[in-house]
Design a protein around this motif. Structure first.
Motif, PDB file in Angstrom:
ATOM      1  N   UNK A 119       0.853  -1.194   0.000  1.00  0.00           N
ATOM      2  CA  UNK A 119       0.000   0.000   0.000  1.00  0.00           C
ATOM      3  C   UNK A 119       0.887   1.243   0.000  1.00  0.00           C
ATOM      4  N   UNK A 120       1.913   1.259   0.866  1.00  0.00           N
ATOM      5  CA  UNK A 120       2.807   2.404   0.944  1.00  0.00           C
ATOM      6  C   UNK A 120       3.572   2.636  -0.338  1.00  0.00           C
ATOM      7  N   UNK A 121       4.082   1.562  -0.940  1.00  0.00           N
ATOM      8  CA  UNK A 121       4.829   1.698  -2.187  1.00  0.00           C
ATOM      9  C   UNK A 121       3.946   2.259  -3.301  1.00  0.00           C
ATOM     10  N   UNK A 122       2.748   1.721  -3.448  1.00  0.00           N
ATOM     11  CA  UNK A 122       1.873   2.199  -4.526  1.00  0.00           C
ATOM     12  C   UNK A 122       1.397   3.622  -4.272  1.00  0.00           C
ATOM     13  N   UNK A 123       1.217   3.998  -3.014  1.00  0.00           N
ATOM     14  CA  UNK A 123       0.841   5.384  -2.710  1.00  0.00           C
ATOM     15  C   UNK A 123       1.991   6.343  -2.980  1.00  0.00           C
ATOM     16  N   UNK A 124       3.224   5.909  -2.689  1.00  0.00           N
ATOM     17  CA  UNK A 124       4.382   6.750  -3.007  1.00  0.00           C
ATOM     18  C   UNK A 124       4.454   7.002  -4.505  1.00  0.00           C
ATOM     19  N   UNK A 125       4.115   5.994  -5.302  1.00  0.00           N
ATOM     20  CA  UNK A 125       4.109   6.158  -6.754  1.00  0.00           C
ATOM     21  C   UNK A 125       2.949   7.046  -7.197  1.00  0.00           C
ATOM     22  N   UNK A 126       1.775   6.813  -6.650  1.00  0.00           N
ATOM     23  CA  UNK A 126       0.571   7.525  -7.091  1.00  0.00           C
ATOM     24  C   UNK A 126       0.591   8.998  -6.690  1.00  0.00           C
ATOM     25  N   UNK A 127       1.074   9.270  -5.466  1.00  0.00           N
ATOM     26  CA  UNK A 127       0.993  10.637  -4.944  1.00  0.00           C
ATOM     27  C   UNK A 127       2.320  11.378  -4.939  1.00  0.00           C
ATOM     28  N   UNK A 128       3.417  10.701  -5.327  1.00  0.00           N
ATOM     29  CA  UNK A 128       4.690  11.390  -5.437  1.00  0.00           C
ATOM     30  C   UNK A 128       5.494  11.433  -4.158  1.00  0.00           C
ATOM     31  N   UNK A 129       5.719  10.249  -3.526  1.00  0.00           N
ATOM     32  CA  UNK A 129       6.460  10.205  -2.275  1.00  0.00           C
ATOM     33  C   UNK A 129       7.710   9.368  -2.364  1.00  0.00           C
ATOM     34  N   UNK A 130       8.256   9.043  -1.200  1.00  0.00           N
ATOM     35  CA  UNK A 130       9.452   8.213  -1.073  1.00  0.00           C
ATOM     36  C   UNK A 130       9.087   6.996  -0.231  1.00  0.00           C
ATOM     37  N   UNK A 131       9.527   5.822  -0.659  1.00  0.00           N
ATOM     38  CA  UNK A 131       9.213   4.577   0.032  1.00  0.00           C
ATOM     39  C   UNK A 131      10.508   3.865   0.401  1.00  0.00           C
ATOM     40  N   UNK A 132      10.691   3.616   1.703  1.00  0.00           N
ATOM     41  CA  UNK A 132      11.881   2.923   2.200  1.00  0.00           C
ATOM     42  C   UNK A 132      11.466   1.511   2.602  1.00  0.00           C
ATOM     43  N   UNK A 133      11.925   0.476   1.900  1.00  0.00           N
ATOM     44  CA  UNK A 133      11.495  -0.897   2.185  1.00  0.00           C
ATOM     45  C   UNK A 133      11.914  -1.371   3.577  1.00  0.00           C
ATOM     46  N   UNK A 134      11.287  -2.449   4.059  1.00  0.00           N
ATOM     47  CA  UNK A 134      11.674  -3.012   5.360  1.00  0.00           C
ATOM     48  C   UNK A 134      13.160  -3.359   5.422  1.00  0.00           C
ATOM     49  N   UNK A 135      13.711  -3.205   6.619  1.00  0.00           N
ATOM     50  CA  UNK A 135      15.095  -3.579   6.963  1.00  0.00           C
ATOM     51  C   UNK A 135      16.145  -2.591   6.460  1.00  0.00           C
ATOM     52  N   UNK A 427      18.890  -6.757  11.507  1.00  0.00           N
ATOM     53  CA  UNK A 427      18.685  -5.632  10.602  1.00  0.00           C
ATOM     54  C   UNK A 427      17.875  -4.516  11.267  1.00  0.00           C
ATOM     55  N   UNK A 428      17.809  -3.379  10.603  1.00  0.00           N
ATOM     56  CA  UNK A 428      17.140  -2.199  11.139  1.00  0.00           C
ATOM     57  C   UNK A 428      15.670  -2.494  11.416  1.00  0.00           C
ATOM     58  N   UNK A 429      15.265  -2.333  12.661  1.00  0.00           N
ATOM     59  CA  UNK A 429      13.904  -2.677  13.089  1.00  0.00           C
ATOM     60  C   UNK A 429      13.629  -1.980  14.410  1.00  0.00           C
ATOM     61  N   UNK A 430      12.445  -1.435  14.563  1.00  0.00           N
ATOM     62  CA  UNK A 430      12.070  -0.735  15.787  1.00  0.00           C
ATOM     63  C   UNK A 430      11.379  -1.643  16.803  1.00  0.00           C
ATOM     64  N   UNK A 431      11.206  -2.928  16.477  1.00  0.00           N
ATOM     65  CA  UNK A 431      10.439  -3.840  17.308  1.00  0.00           C
ATOM     66  C   UNK A 431      10.818  -3.882  18.775  1.00  0.00           C
ATOM     67  N   UNK A 432      12.112  -3.948  19.139  1.00  0.00           N
ATOM     68  CA  UNK A 432      12.459  -4.012  20.561  1.00  0.00           C
ATOM     69  C   UNK A 432      12.013  -2.785  21.353  1.00  0.00           C
TER      70      UNK A 432
END
Length: 763
Positions: A119-135, A427-432
């Protein structure tokens, strides 16, 4: 270590402090050769200049801020974009970065997480944003590396949106405030106070940024010294700190309940921008020759010693040396406080961690926006070099904050050093930091260089009889403890040479993986909707009169957003408003959801044009009592819903769900003696909920009581100072006063319209 000045102060030439007293004007004139008024000097702070350059109101008393950039993570961006889409969004008007660092590893809910990522990736494409994938990066590290700029302002939907050390004033708010920016509206606040944090001295070996941060939090949280103010870091001690060290202090300013932070900048910060290939973003920032501050926090860096924030709050601070020397007394005090925080729901003891007079911990974690920085992990590696963590219950996990940091740790050998000890690199994760990873065993005790240690923040579940707890510490002392096989040890007592490592930022990692639209929207892109992504339910405008049922009564000194809506695995349902709402207050008051739904049936009937008394017959005697004094209250002019009482709700996360989950269950209000943070109160307002205030003292109602608030719509329209509410009992109506505090014209209209979505539809 840390001292607070009573009253305001002037800073002259960046080095001389002059308290605001009857001698101040003469001393300033003697130093500068000119007269300076307090009003003139207040305009000379760094904060004032940045706010002025972003204010669109023309009135510096009442600000209307437009930010330069926005950022959100995968717990918040679906709801934000869904709200903006419902309000007419066609394009992101400013750079908006969507990171995926919170639920990257959370498997609860099947396809939910990856659906939201797409959803985030397609919205970044549709509305002109930046998408940073997991990790790839945690939200705040990516912002530091790629978004921050001198004199800029960034708004993020995460409470730890703090980039002040880089000369960027950043604020963490609930999602609706980002929606306003996406719709070319403004962030409206009164001019905040500015408090100077004056640094002197230089940290001793083994002391890290978390130690300094915890010392400051412990000094200012309880008394509200910096609440809703801007912390401005100045003084000769600043230049003694590396960029990473400053960043590590800065990110923790959120836990003081301040509004934002800003630091003076110098060659050290200029070099940070150069390393990251963005030299043009550097701007030297300093206060004017005579700057006035509303308060002054003085920090002697050389006096700071390794700190620990014991459960269950970052302000519950001690030096590690003090804890080890007074174990029995301090542990008794923590256990006593825990009974309040945990409502006595489980047995909680720390004394079983004491063996042969030493305190043993079960787990260490260095992670996220606070702990996962390059220098923190390098220092940990130096302390661990040649050691091993042992084959017993103690574990150590290290999460670099971004893939570029991870790569540099591999290149310079620090990653290998850490892994050789038996520790694990992840890898980079905010879970803890919010209970979505590394949950300890029952009764486990974890030490973490992360941001919070609220109850259940480590992932345990009181409702299932589980309890574990977290203490916050610096990476250096966590490493020293790990090298000592889990025996709590301050890094100042560990014999290790801490080296200085040069950082090299590899931009190819992001260039090869991050989607960047460069601000170009593609309206033809179809948004990916998973089955869990749901629209917001319909919400009606504020009625003329309200009948509210109190459905939860919380008397803890502070109620966190994690207690209002638990984080961790529940966040997998963040894109489904009704699904997530089922978890509301589940760890604090399991009866809440059922009681809220019960009274909501009456409002549902009203919205369908049916009789609320037939939907909920229990209301008939309530209305009969109300009609003895207000016979006009009835069909067409009355609404029904729920409210909660909490002494001081809203400490912690910016997640709007703490308010929106109450709203979708029929919540019309909160009643509190004080709101812990501006962001939680703003979330209530943006979801059309009344942020009532009541004076301290015995309550005029109890849980499950009905309240009647006549003329509430008129009271909001006319900005009435005091609103008379009534407790409804079989004996009659008992009046008591409520207030709403300061509300802007726009905030009043949002409440009148029922929520921000409705407000924008009406506009």
């Amino acid at each position: 270590m840390v001292t607070l000045l009573e009253g305001g102060a002037y800073l002259v030439n960046g080095t001389q402090i002059i308290p605001d007293n009857q001698d101040a004007a003469a001393r300033i004139a003697a130093e500068t050769g000119r007269q300076v008024t307090k009003e003139e000097a207040a305009k000379e702070t760094i904060a004032y200049g940045i706010l002025e350059s972003h204010n669109t109101s023309g009135n510096m008393d009442n600000l209307k801020i437009k930010f330069d950039k926005l950022t959100s993570h995968d717990i918040t961006f679906v709801g934000i974009i869904q709200t903006a889409r419902a309000s007419g969004l066609t394009k992101f008007p400013i750079p908006y970065v969507l990171t995926n660092c919170h639920n990257s590893l959370c498997a609860v809910g099947g396809t939910i997480n990856e659906d939201d990522h797409l959803f985030g990736l397609t919205c970044a494409k549709k509305y002109g944003g930046v998408y940073v994938p997991p990790h790839q990066a945690v939200i705040h590290q990516f912002a530091r590396e790629m978004l921050a700029g001198g004199g800029r302002m960034i708004l993020g939907s995460d409470s730890h949106t703090r980039y002040g050390a880089l000369g960027t004033m950043a604020m963490g708010e609930g999602g609706p405030e980002l929606v306003k920016q996406l719709l070319n509206q403004t962030y409206d606040i009164k001019m905040p106070g500015v408090v100077a944090v004056y640094l002197t001295g230089e940290p001793v070996r083994g002391v890290g940024p978390q130690d300094v941060a915890l010392a400051v939090i412990g000094a200012v949280f309880g008394n509200g010294y910096v609440k809703n103010k801007v912390m401005e870091f100045v003084g000769p001690g600043v230049e003694k700190l590396s960029a990473d060290f400053r960043i590590g202090i800065d990110v923790m300013t959120t836990e003081t309940t301040c509004l934002s932070s800003i630091w003076k900048t110098d060659r050290e910060i200029e070099e940070f921008y150069e390393i990251h290939g963005r030299k043009e973003e550097y701007k030297e920032l300093n206060p004017g020759n005579v700057a006035y501050y509303d308060g002054l926090v003085t920090v002697d860096l050389s006096a700071i010693r390794p700190m620990i924030a014991m459960p269950f709050h970052p302000s519950n601070t001690y030096t590690i040396e003090e804890l080890n020397a007074n174990l029995d007394d301090i542990l008794c005090d923590v256990e006593k406080k825990a009974q309040v925080s945990l409502d006595g729901a489980v047995n909680y003891s720390l004394h079983d961690k004491v063996r042969n007079g030493k305190f043993h911990v079960d787990q260490g974690i260095i992670a996220g926006c606070a702990g996962g920085g390059f220098e923190n992990i390098c220092a940990a590696a130096d302390i661990l070099k040649g050691q091993y963590i042992g084959a017993d219950e103690f574990t150590l996990s290290v999460y670099p904050a971004s893939m570029p940091i991870y790569m540099e740790l591999i290149k310079n050998g620090c990653a290998a050093t850490i892994m050789e000890t038996g520790a694990v690199m992840k890898t980079a994760f905010c879970g803890p930091c919010f209970g979505a990873g590394d949950t300890p065993a029952n009764n486990g005790f974890s030490i973490r260089h992360s941001t919070r240690n609220f109850p259940n923040r480590e992932g345990s579940k009181l409702q299932n009889g589980q309890i574990a707890s977290v203490a916050l510490m610096d990476a250096r002392s966590i490493a020293a403890t790990a090298a000592n096989k889990g025996v709590l040890t301050p890094a100042t007592e560990f014999d290790a040479t801490l080296g200085k490592y040069k950082y090299h930022f590899d931009s190819k990692i992001y260039a090869n993986r991050v989607f960047d639209s460069k601000g170009v929207a593609d309206p033809e892109v179809e948004i990916h909707f998973g089955p869990n992504i749901k629209d917001w339910p319909a919400m009606c405008e504020l009625p003329e009169n309200l009948v509210l049922r109190v459905v939860s009564e919380i008397h803890d000194p502070v109620t966190t957003t994690d207690e209002l809506i638990p984080s961790g695995e529940t966040s997998s349902y963040r894109s489904n408003p009704l699904g997530l709402a089922e978890f509301t207050l589940s760890r604090k008051d399991p009866a809440y959801v059922g009681l809220a739904k019960d009274i909501q049936t009456a409002q549902t009937a009203v919205m369908k044009g049916k009789c609320p008394l037939e939907a909920k017959p229990e209301l008939k005697p309530v209305m009969e009592t109300i009609h003895t004094r207000f016979p006009e209250a009835g069909e067409g002019n009355i609404g029904f819903g729920s409210t909660i009482f909490a002494v001081k709700p809203g400490d912690g996360s910016a997640r709007e769900q703490a308010a929106s989950c109450q709203k979708v269950l029929g919540g019309w209000a909160n009643i509190a003696t004080e709101y812990a943070t501006k962001r939680y109160r703003s979330n209530l307002i943006n979801w059309g909920m009344l942020p009532f205030l009541i004076e301290e003292g015995p309550l005029p109602f109890t849980n499950k009581d009905y309240l009647f608030i006549p003329g509430i719509r008129k009271a909001v329209e006319e900005a009435q100072d005091t609103i008379t509410a009534y407790t409804v009992t079989p004996e009659g109506l008992t009046p008591f006063p409520l207030t709403l505090g300061d509300l802007t014209k726009e905030e009043r209209q949002i409440i009148l319209d029922g929520c921000l979505i409705n407000y924008n539809r009406v506009k």
